[in-house]
Scaffold this motif. Sequence first.
Motif, PDB file in Angstrom:
ATOM      1  N   THR A  40       0.848  -1.191   0.000  1.00  0.00           N
ATOM      2  CA  THR A  40       0.000   0.000   0.000  1.00  0.00           C
ATOM      3  C   THR A  40       0.882   1.239   0.000  1.00  0.00           C
ATOM      4  N   ALA A  41       0.315   2.329  -0.415  1.00  0.00           N
ATOM      5  CA  ALA A  41       1.066   3.581  -0.458  1.00  0.00           C
ATOM      6  C   ALA A  41       1.390   4.040   0.955  1.00  0.00           C
ATOM      7  N   LEU A  42       2.597   4.524   1.147  1.00  0.00           N
ATOM      8  CA  LEU A  42       3.042   5.016   2.446  1.00  0.00           C
ATOM      9  C   LEU A  42       2.154   6.165   2.884  1.00  0.00           C
ATOM     10  N   GLY A  43       1.695   6.121   4.125  1.00  0.00           N
ATOM     11  CA  GLY A  43       0.878   7.204   4.663  1.00  0.00           C
ATOM     12  C   GLY A  43      -0.598   7.031   4.386  1.00  0.00           C
ATOM     13  N   SER A  44      -0.973   6.002   3.593  1.00  0.00           N
ATOM     14  CA  SER A  44      -2.403   5.778   3.410  1.00  0.00           C
ATOM     15  C   SER A  44      -2.912   5.060   4.649  1.00  0.00           C
ATOM     16  N   GLY A  45      -4.025   5.496   5.151  1.00  0.00           N
ATOM     17  CA  GLY A  45      -4.553   4.903   6.373  1.00  0.00           C
ATOM     18  C   GLY A  45      -3.985   5.574   7.607  1.00  0.00           C
ATOM     19  N   ASN A  46      -4.127   4.912   8.748  1.00  0.00           N
ATOM     20  CA  ASN A  46      -3.709   5.471  10.025  1.00  0.00           C
ATOM     21  C   ASN A  46      -2.231   5.227  10.280  1.00  0.00           C
ATOM     22  N   PRO A  47      -1.608   6.091  11.071  1.00  0.00           N
ATOM     23  CA  PRO A  47      -0.203   5.869  11.409  1.00  0.00           C
ATOM     24  C   PRO A  47      -0.047   4.621  12.280  1.00  0.00           C
ATOM     25  N   MET A  48       1.131   4.033  12.270  1.00  0.00           N
ATOM     26  CA  MET A  48       1.413   2.870  13.109  1.00  0.00           C
ATOM     27  C   MET A  48       1.598   3.299  14.565  1.00  0.00           C
ATOM     28  N   MET A  49       2.076   4.532  14.777  1.00  0.00           N
ATOM     29  CA  MET A  49       2.253   5.061  16.124  1.00  0.00           C
ATOM     30  C   MET A  49       2.022   6.569  16.078  1.00  0.00           C
ATOM     31  N   ARG A  50       1.428   7.088  17.147  1.00  0.00           N
ATOM     32  CA  ARG A  50       1.182   8.527  17.246  1.00  0.00           C
ATOM     33  C   ARG A  50       1.532   8.995  18.651  1.00  0.00           C
ATOM     34  N   ILE A  51       2.192  10.141  18.729  1.00  0.00           N
ATOM     35  CA  ILE A  51       2.381  10.861  19.985  1.00  0.00           C
ATOM     36  C   ILE A  51       1.518  12.109  19.864  1.00  0.00           C
ATOM     37  N   ASP A  52       0.529  12.215  20.747  1.00  0.00           N
ATOM     38  CA  ASP A  52      -0.377  13.356  20.616  1.00  0.00           C
ATOM     39  C   ASP A  52       0.143  14.576  21.365  1.00  0.00           C
ATOM     40  N   ALA A  53      -0.571  15.685  21.247  1.00  0.00           N
ATOM     41  CA  ALA A  53      -0.135  16.950  21.837  1.00  0.00           C
ATOM     42  C   ALA A  53      -0.028  16.877  23.357  1.00  0.00           C
ATOM     43  N   GLY A  54      -0.765  15.974  23.994  1.00  0.00           N
ATOM     44  CA  GLY A  54      -0.712  15.822  25.447  1.00  0.00           C
ATOM     45  C   GLY A  54       0.368  14.861  25.914  1.00  0.00           C
ATOM     46  N   GLY A  55       1.117  14.270  24.982  1.00  0.00           N
ATOM     47  CA  GLY A  55       2.184  13.348  25.338  1.00  0.00           C
ATOM     48  C   GLY A  55       1.764  11.889  25.404  1.00  0.00           C
ATOM     49  N   SER A  56       0.521  11.585  25.074  1.00  0.00           N
ATOM     50  CA  SER A  56       0.073  10.192  25.058  1.00  0.00           C
ATOM     51  C   SER A  56       0.562   9.505  23.795  1.00  0.00           C
ATOM     52  N   VAL A  57       0.895   8.214  23.922  1.00  0.00           N
ATOM     53  CA  VAL A  57       1.408   7.443  22.795  1.00  0.00           C
ATOM     54  C   VAL A  57       0.376   6.387  22.415  1.00  0.00           C
ATOM     55  N   GLY A  58       0.061   6.329  21.142  1.00  0.00           N
ATOM     56  CA  GLY A  58      -0.836   5.307  20.620  1.00  0.00           C
ATOM     57  C   GLY A  58      -0.077   4.420  19.658  1.00  0.00           C
ATOM     58  N   ILE A  59      -0.099   3.125  19.892  1.00  0.00           N
ATOM     59  CA  ILE A  59       0.499   2.170  18.974  1.00  0.00           C
ATOM     60  C   ILE A  59      -0.648   1.418  18.327  1.00  0.00           C
TER      61      ILE A  59
END
Length: 186
Positions: A40-59
Motif C-alpha cells: 500500500t502507499a506510504l501514509g495511506s490509512g492510520n499511522p502505526m504510532m502517534r504521539i499526541d499533543a498531550g504526550g500520550s502514545v498510541g500504537i
Amino acid sequence: AVDTSHTITASAKIQAMTDATWSGSEHGTVLDFYTSDGSTALGSGNPMMRIDAGGSVGINQDNPSATLNVKSKSADSAIFLLEASDGVDLLRVDETSGGDASLVMRDTAGNADILFHTASASYINNGQNFGIGTDAPSSLFEIQGSSGTVGAVFTLSTQEGAVEDNDVLGRINFKAPLETGTDAQA
C-alpha cells in the motif's frame, strides 16, 4: 522503492501535523510514524504510532485514550510481549480468538505456568503454591493476614438484601475423589 505511478510503496516516514486549527498561542501538534509493507502507499490509512499533543502514545491507535494505548492488530494475537534472550515468551498479553484478554507467564522451557484468562479457567501451574499475604505459602493455597490483623482474613458474604433465619451466607465445599477402599461411602 518507487512504482511507475511515482507512489512510494516501501518506506517509512515521521510526520508532524496540527491537531486543530492554530489560533493565538494554541499550536497543538501530533507526531505520526508510518511504515509500509510495500503493498500500500506510504501514509495511506492510520499511522502505526502517534504521539499526541498531550504526550500520550498510541500504537496501532491514532487517538490514544491513555498515556500508553496499544491496540491489538487482530483477534488471536499478542498485544504485549516480553521475550527472553533465548526467544521464550516470558510475559505475554493476548487478545484471544474470541476477543477476550489473557495474560500468560512462561518458565524457561516455555510452559505456561501462570495464566489469567477472562473467559476460561485461570491458574498457577507447575505444582507451585499460591499465597495471598505471604511470599512463602506452606500449602497449595494460603491466605495470611498481616501482622496485627484483627478480625477475619478471609470473608464469605452475600449481597442478599434481606437475611432470614437459616439463610446460607457463605459456603466452602470440600471435595475428594470417590474411592473403593474402606473409607468409601455408598
